[in-house]
Every structure is written in structure tokens, then in C-alpha cells.
Enzyme design. Structure first.
Site, PDB file in Angstrom:
ATOM      1  N   CYS A  61       0.831  -1.204   0.000  1.00  0.00           N
ATOM      2  CA  CYS A  61       0.000   0.000   0.000  1.00  0.00           C
ATOM      3  C   CYS A  61       0.867   1.255   0.000  1.00  0.00           C
ATOM      4  O   CYS A  61       1.388   1.663   1.039  1.00  0.00           O
ATOM      5  CB  CYS A  61      -0.931  -0.004   1.219  1.00  0.00           C
ATOM      6  SG  CYS A  61      -1.965   1.469   1.306  1.00  0.00           S
ATOM      7  N   CYS A  74      -0.375   4.132   2.145  1.00  0.00           N
ATOM      8  CA  CYS A  74      -0.151   3.945   3.586  1.00  0.00           C
ATOM      9  C   CYS A  74       1.317   4.183   3.942  1.00  0.00           C
ATOM     10  O   CYS A  74       1.626   4.819   4.936  1.00  0.00           O
ATOM     11  CB  CYS A  74      -0.492   2.526   4.037  1.00  0.00           C
ATOM     12  SG  CYS A  74      -1.978   1.830   3.336  1.00  0.00           S
ATOM     13  N   ASP A  75       2.217   3.637   3.163  1.00  0.00           N
ATOM     14  CA  ASP A  75       3.623   3.550   3.589  1.00  0.00           C
ATOM     15  C   ASP A  75       4.593   4.398   2.776  1.00  0.00           C
ATOM     16  O   ASP A  75       5.771   4.494   3.125  1.00  0.00           O
ATOM     17  CB  ASP A  75       4.087   2.082   3.522  1.00  0.00           C
ATOM     18  CG  ASP A  75       3.276   1.200   4.466  1.00  0.00           C
ATOM     19  OD1 ASP A  75       2.853   1.713   5.510  1.00  0.00           O
ATOM     20  OD2 ASP A  75       3.068   0.012   4.163  1.00  0.00           O
TER      21      ASP A  75
END
Ligand code: NDP
Length: 334
Positions: free
Chosen positions: A156, A159-160
Site C-alpha cells: 500500500c 499507507c507507507d
């Protein structure tokens, strides 16, 4: 004894299962425990639906495999995925949600009430069912993906990606997700490689053009990933160019982050006999609601959303599912 059609978790083998004769009746059953399931539980509990929630194989869902979550509103300093899920669970339990260990193994949605078999043993008969079983990111199947999970390997970018600001990364995949993630990462990182196994990307034309015209993105067509290397985290990837042809050759790239974008599998296999899905398996709902083609069954979160797949959008759709369930039960009573 009641007979259920059961599938294993891969959805491949159907077999008949005999459930215990004891049936527990509930007003609202929630299957799944990510942000969608817990948010549905918070709303359903506050609406006096006395929800029973089964947490599934991975209590807390996909977020429990990420480290820091920095894009969920309300946590100015960020929060770890597991802590955030624990907070959501506590909030759901505080209002009376009965959160239980257990996996829904099969369903029967053909009657007035809906029957769900838990762990192939216990039958729950529910007036309403909220499905929040999520989706599972696909991985290539390399040992290195497990070795570097949380230290260089992610599924992701939204997200990261932030953790790789100014660094070099690679995205694997040639679909719209890979294109979107590559463009997102290009805004943060120094260099982004896109590793595509064919000699073309299957993403939409406009996305391919954007990817190819972004200066710090390089598309490596006809490359397969053989392995990752590094000490404490990912330091590079070993790729094979033109695999299986006479020109086959090994290529090494230096990267700090390796992002998988080769698709997700929605966890909808056990419902497939009853619920309409798209060709990939995402449960179809009547936009903008969470209503499925079966009365009293609602779907929310990543199991019905191939597009956004964010904790906050999943939570929002969990809220909608609880409101839809409450309205459905209210109308049924009249
Ligand atoms: P897709 O299934 O569309 O693409 C998966 C990609 O991963 C393909 O390029 C595929 O290669 C590649 N791949 C699969 N397995 C491997 C493997 N083992 N090794 C290397 N490469 C592999 O998935 P997406 O998640 O990209 O998209 C899912 C759906 O969601 C699509 O319909 C997409 O259009 C949609 N979507 C829409 C968006 C939007 O409209 N904004 C954003 C994101 C997704 P190959 O082509 O060779 O099979």
C-alpha cells in the site's frame, strides 16, 4: 442437523458440513474486524441492534500488518495499525458489541433470516448481516517478501509511501493500481521503477501516459522479480529481463522500498452462491448504499470497494452499512 455448503478459505472446494442443532438468534451479525466492521459495530451498538461481531482469521484486518498509520484523521501524531484497531474495538465493545473470536465458514441466505456457520460448528441466525471481510493483497510468493515485511516491502503506497521520501523505490504491476501508486510515489521519492512482466501495461491509456511522462518514473517492461536483497531492510531487487527467452538476463536495481500492486482478492468466496459480485469477486452494492442483492445483507469496506481501499473510506462505509441495517430492521418491524 442443518446442512451448509462450506468452502475452504481459498474458495476452491465445496463440501457439505453438518452444523450443531443449537442456533443462536441475533438482530445484527457483523462478519469481519477491520475499520469497516468495527465502525459498523459502533453504529449498530449505539442503535440498539446488539451486534455480534466475528473477528475472522486476522483480527483487526489488513491494518494490523502495517506499522505506522499517519493518514487516519484524528491521530495527529500517527498511530500503529494494531493500536488503532484495538481502539476501534474498545469503542465498539464500550457500546455493547459482542466481539468474538471465530471465522464465518459458510452461509445460507435463502430464508427470511440469514444463517451463518461459525468455525464449521456454531450456527448464528441473523435478521441482518453486515459483511466486512476485507480483501487480501496479492504477493509474488517470494520468501523475501515475508523476510522484509514492514522493513521495505509493502502492498500500500498510500499507507507507507511517506517513509520512503527522497528514496528510490519500485512498484510491481501493470494495472491501474500500479500506475496510481507509481504516480503517488513519484511525488515523494527520488526515483520510482515500475516492474511490468509483459511488454505493455494493462492500466488505462491516460494512466500509462502519465506514468511514462513522469521524469522520475522508469518503466521496466518485460521484467520479473526474482529476489530482494539487503541487510536490515530492502536494499535492492534482482530482476530477470525477458525471462524464458534467449536474451534472458539478470538485472539488479538499488531500492529501499518494494511495493506490490498486482491486485487484491476480495474475501467474498463464502458468499458467492448468494451475492452478486463483479468478475473479480467484489460484492456489488446499490450505490451509494451498502445494500446487496439479498434483503437484510449489507456489505462494506474493501470486500466491496476496488477503488479507494483506505481505512477511512472503509470506516465510512461501515457506518453506512449499520445505518442501512438499522433502517431495514425498522421497516421490517412496521
Ligand atoms: P489488475 O488485475 O488490473 O492488474 C494487476 C497487474 O499486476 C497486471 O499488470 C498483472 O500483469 C500484474 N501481475 C499480476 N500477477 C503478477 C505477478 N505474479 N507478477 C508480476 N505481475 C503480476 O489489478 P489492479 O489492482 O491494478 O486493478 C484492479 C481493478 O481496479 C481494475 O479493474 C482497475 O482498473 C481498477 N482500478 C481503478 C482505479 C481507478 O479507476 N482510479 C484505480 C485502481 C484500480 P498482467 O497484465 O501481465 O496480467
Amino acid at each position: 442437523m442443518e446442512l451448509f455448503k462450506s468452502m475452504d478459505t481459498s474458495g476452491e472446494e465445496a463440501k457439505e458440513v453438518q452444523a450443531n442443532t443449537d442456533v443462536e438468534k441475533v438482530k445484527c451479525l457483523i462478519i469481519g474486524s477491520g475499520p469497516a466492521g468495527y465502525t459498523a459495530a459502533i453504529y449498530a451498538a449505539r442503535a440498539n441492534l446488539n451486534p455480534v461481531l466475528y473477528e475472522g482469521l486476522q483480527p483487526g484486518g489488513q491494518l494490523t500488518t502495517t506499522t505506522e498509520v499517519e493518514n487516519y484523521p484524528g491521530y495527529p501524531e500517527g498511530v500503529t495499525g494494531p493500536v488503532m484497531m484495538e481502539d476501534l474495538k474498545k469503542q465498539a465493545v464500550r457500546f455493547g458489541t459482542d466481539a468474538r473470536w471465530g471465522l464465518a465458514t459458510s452461509v445460507s441466505f435463502s430464508g427470511e433470516n440469514h444463517k451463518v456457520l461459525i468455525d464449521n460448528k456454531v450456527t448464528i441466525e441473523a435478521e441482518s448481516v453486515i459483511i466486512a471481510t476485507g480483501a487480501t493483497a496479492k504477493y509474488l510468493g517470494l520468501d523475501a517478501e515475508k523476510k522484509y515485511a514492514g522493513s521495505g516491502v509493502s502492498a500500500c503506497a498510500t499507507c507507507d509511501g511517506f517513509f520512503y521520501k527522497g528514496k528510490d523505490v519500485a512498484v510491481v504491476g501493470g494495472g491501474d493500481t500500479a500506475a496510481e501508486e507509481a504516480l503517488y510515489l513519484a511525488g515523494l521519492c527520488r526515483k520510482v521503477y515500475v516492474i511490468v512482466r509483459k511488454d505493455f501495461m494493462r492500466a488505462s491509456k491516460v494512466m500509462i501516459e502519465r506514468v511514462e511522462n513522469t521524469d522520475n518514473v522508469e518503466v521496466l517492461y518485460e521484467h520479473n522479480t526474482k529476489d530482494l536483497f539487503g541487510g536490515n531492510g530492502v536494499e535492492g531487487a534482482i530482476l530477470i529481463h525477458k525471462m524464458g527467452t534467449p536474451e534472458e538476463k539478470e538485472v539488479r536495481i538499488s531500492i529501499d522500498g518494494f511495493f506490490l500492486a498486482i491486485g487484491h482478492t476480495p474475501n467474498s468466496q463464502i458468499f458467492s452462491e448468494y451475492l452478486e459480485t463483479d468478475e473479480v469477486g467484489y460484492i456489488q452494492t446499490e450505490a451509494p448504499s451498502s445494500i446487496t442483492n439479498v434483503k437484510g445483507v449489507f456489505a462494506c469496506g474493501d470486500v466491496m470497494d476496488p477503488h479507494y481501499r483506505q481505512a477511512v473510506t472503509a470506516a465510512g462505509s461501515g457506518c453506512k452499512a449499520a445505518i442501512d441495517a438499522e433502517r431495514y430492521l425498522g421497516e421490517k418491524k412496521r
